[in-house]
Design an enzyme around this catalytic site. Sequence first.
Site, PDB file in Angstrom:
ATOM      1  NE  ARG A 230      -4.220  -1.497  -0.002  1.00 31.79           N
ATOM      2  CZ  ARG A 230      -4.287  -2.562  -0.793  1.00 31.79           C
ATOM      3  NH1 ARG A 230      -3.289  -2.843  -1.598  1.00 31.79           N
ATOM      4  NH2 ARG A 230      -5.353  -3.337  -0.797  1.00 31.79           N
ATOM      5  CG  ASP A 254       1.888  -2.572  -8.237  1.00 34.54           C
ATOM      6  OD1 ASP A 254       1.789  -2.241  -9.440  1.00 34.54           O
ATOM      7  OD2 ASP A 254       1.011  -3.219  -7.643  1.00 34.54           O
ATOM      8  CD  GLU A 259      -2.783   3.152  -5.295  1.00 37.99           C
ATOM      9  OE1 GLU A 259      -1.582   2.893  -5.140  1.00 37.99           O
ATOM     10  OE2 GLU A 259      -3.656   2.283  -5.408  1.00 37.99           O
ATOM     11  CG  HIS A 291      -2.762  -1.034  -6.679  1.00 34.80           C
ATOM     12  ND1 HIS A 291      -3.125  -0.325  -5.566  1.00 34.80           N
ATOM     13  CD2 HIS A 291      -2.794  -2.338  -6.305  1.00 34.80           C
ATOM     14  CE1 HIS A 291      -3.369  -1.160  -4.564  1.00 34.80           C
ATOM     15  NE2 HIS A 291      -3.177  -2.391  -4.994  1.00 34.80           N
TER      16      HIS A 291
HETATM   17  P1  NAI Z   1      -1.453 -11.377   4.870  1.00 38.16           P
HETATM   18  O1  NAI Z   1      -2.527 -10.939   5.800  1.00 38.16           O
HETATM   19  O2  NAI Z   1      -1.373 -12.827   4.477  1.00 38.16           O
HETATM   20  O3  NAI Z   1      -0.026 -10.974   5.471  1.00 38.16           O
HETATM   21  C1  NAI Z   1       0.250  -9.736   6.061  1.00 38.16           C
HETATM   22  C2  NAI Z   1       1.366  -9.948   7.060  1.00 38.16           C
HETATM   23  O4  NAI Z   1       1.698  -8.676   7.606  1.00 38.16           O
HETATM   24  C3  NAI Z   1       0.948 -10.858   8.228  1.00 38.16           C
HETATM   25  O5  NAI Z   1       1.912 -11.871   8.423  1.00 38.16           O
HETATM   26  C4  NAI Z   1       0.888  -9.906   9.407  1.00 38.16           C
HETATM   27  O6  NAI Z   1       1.248 -10.526  10.654  1.00 38.16           O
HETATM   28  C5  NAI Z   1       1.904  -8.856   8.993  1.00 38.16           C
HETATM   29  N1  NAI Z   1       1.782  -7.618   9.751  1.00 38.16           N
HETATM   30  C6  NAI Z   1       0.669  -7.085  10.324  1.00 38.16           C
HETATM   31  N2  NAI Z   1       0.995  -5.957  10.992  1.00 38.16           N
HETATM   32  C7  NAI Z   1       2.333  -5.790  10.815  1.00 38.16           C
HETATM   33  C8  NAI Z   1       3.258  -4.823  11.278  1.00 38.16           C
HETATM   34  N3  NAI Z   1       2.864  -3.801  12.058  1.00 38.16           N
HETATM   35  N4  NAI Z   1       4.546  -4.956  10.923  1.00 38.16           N
HETATM   36  C9  NAI Z   1       4.955  -6.011  10.161  1.00 38.16           C
HETATM   37  N5  NAI Z   1       4.133  -6.965   9.709  1.00 38.16           N
HETATM   38  C10 NAI Z   1       2.837  -6.847  10.040  1.00 38.16           C
HETATM   39  O7  NAI Z   1      -1.584 -10.459   3.588  1.00 38.16           O
HETATM   40  P2  NAI Z   1      -1.043 -10.727   2.116  1.00 38.16           P
HETATM   41  O8  NAI Z   1      -2.084 -11.447   1.333  1.00 38.16           O
HETATM   42  O9  NAI Z   1       0.327 -11.286   2.174  1.00 38.16           O
HETATM   43  O10 NAI Z   1      -1.008  -9.235   1.547  1.00 38.16           O
HETATM   44  C11 NAI Z   1      -0.099  -8.255   2.050  1.00 38.16           C
HETATM   45  C12 NAI Z   1      -0.502  -6.895   1.535  1.00 38.16           C
HETATM   46  O11 NAI Z   1      -0.309  -6.854   0.127  1.00 38.16           O
HETATM   47  C13 NAI Z   1      -1.991  -6.546   1.714  1.00 38.16           C
HETATM   48  O12 NAI Z   1      -2.231  -5.987   2.983  1.00 38.16           O
HETATM   49  C14 NAI Z   1      -2.242  -5.569   0.618  1.00 38.16           C
HETATM   50  O13 NAI Z   1      -2.060  -4.275   1.144  1.00 38.16           O
HETATM   51  C15 NAI Z   1      -1.155  -5.854  -0.400  1.00 38.16           C
HETATM   52  N6  NAI Z   1      -1.678  -6.313  -1.678  1.00 38.16           N
HETATM   53  C16 NAI Z   1      -1.323  -5.618  -2.821  1.00 38.16           C
HETATM   54  C17 NAI Z   1      -1.774  -6.029  -4.056  1.00 38.16           C
HETATM   55  C18 NAI Z   1      -1.362  -5.320  -5.320  1.00 38.16           C
HETATM   56  O14 NAI Z   1      -1.969  -5.545  -6.379  1.00 38.16           O
HETATM   57  N7  NAI Z   1      -0.341  -4.478  -5.310  1.00 38.16           N
HETATM   58  C19 NAI Z   1      -2.681  -7.172  -4.179  1.00 38.16           C
HETATM   59  C20 NAI Z   1      -2.940  -7.869  -2.939  1.00 38.16           C
HETATM   60  C21 NAI Z   1      -2.472  -7.425  -1.741  1.00 38.16           C
END
Ligand code: NAI
Length: 329
Positions: A230, A254, A259, A291
């Site tokens: 993000r 990305d 954005e 994105h």
């Molecule tokens: P997920 O929920 O599987 O993993 C997120 C990880 O971040 C978890 O392990 C969690 O414990 C950790 N986390 C939470 N708070 C934290 C903190 N303060 N410091 C460090 N780590 C922390 O999510 P996933 O599926 O891996 O997605 C991650 C991010 O990717 C999403 O939140 C979304 O913002 C972004 N995303 C971007 C996309 C794009 O097209 N550019 C598409 C899909 C997701």
Amino acid sequence: MKLAFFDTKSYDIPGFDRYAIPAGIEIKYYEPNLNRDTVSLANGFDAVCVFVNDTVDAEVVEKLYTMGVKAIVLRCAGFNNVDIKACEGKLRVFRVPAYSPHAVAEHAMALLLTINRRTHKAYIRTRDFNFSLQGLAGFDLYGKTVGIIGTGKIGRVFADICKGFGMNVLAYDKFPAANSGLNYVELPELFAKSDIISLHCPLTDETRHIINADSIAMMKKGVTIINTSRGALVNTEDLITGIKDRKVGAACLDVYEEEGDLFYEDCSGHIVEDDKLVRLIAMPNVIVTSHQAFLTNEALDNIAATTVNNLTRFFSGDPDTTTEVCYHK
Ligand code: NAI
């Protein structure tokens, strides 16, 4: 069941029709984003389907509620654009927790390979029959250290990809994954030791501007920063200063803090007012994609299938608690 679908792009429609029509869901596809100005378009619908740049703040939630909308289905994983607290007791919120972690992780690696080996520049040069190698030198990824912040679904796929390249992986997560085999360290150590830093955590109050002047000061000179999570994880002004100071060697973005009004739109015929974005795009060691990390056929299909499933289960009285987003005090 009637669904108002906001921020529609042509690539959304085939997948959603494929799953929604057999499920008896009638979809009205709207091009505008959902926000305070457009919320009235949801009048008469049972649910709204939103994406990353729709603004579902407390005012929008209240209007949706008074119009009789019962659910918000996000066709994405992140939900920082929805005021979950305001939804409590009024609207149920569902998301697509995982549609293809591979899509995002692979895009992060594609950006890294591109910025490092300058393939974006080489492509333009050879199309102009310019076969000079001047300024195209990169570095081996093999043996380099990558710091991964957030080791959920995407972060862990990215870690595996990096291991495949023979890189050393350092990880930081607020909730480290048990038995993941990852080498977890505290953030200052990750900042200090990483040649490449990739962000895979959600945007929260804690992670907002996790990349800022202070964290950049701790990093190695020449560090490459990748953000496919993000935009607001990075303080853009501090990043620009870091690049101008030659401290940050490259940035792959990305996502971008502001954005919302630009990404997913063709602004090529306009004067872009956002000076920070224009500055970033003008830098030779920055790549911006709009994105698009999620954008694979497999991901689009999973997004549609999960979103339609979220709707049918909710409206048949059996909501999927694994995809529901609830407010935690
Ligand atoms: P997920 O929920 O599987 O993993 C997120 C990880 O971040 C978890 O392990 C969690 O414990 C950790 N986390 C939470 N708070 C934290 C903190 N303060 N410091 C460090 N780590 C922390 O999510 P996933 O599926 O891996 O997605 C991650 C991010 O990717 C999403 O939140 C979304 O913002 C972004 N995303 C971007 C996309 C794009 O097209 N550019 C598409 C899909 C997701």
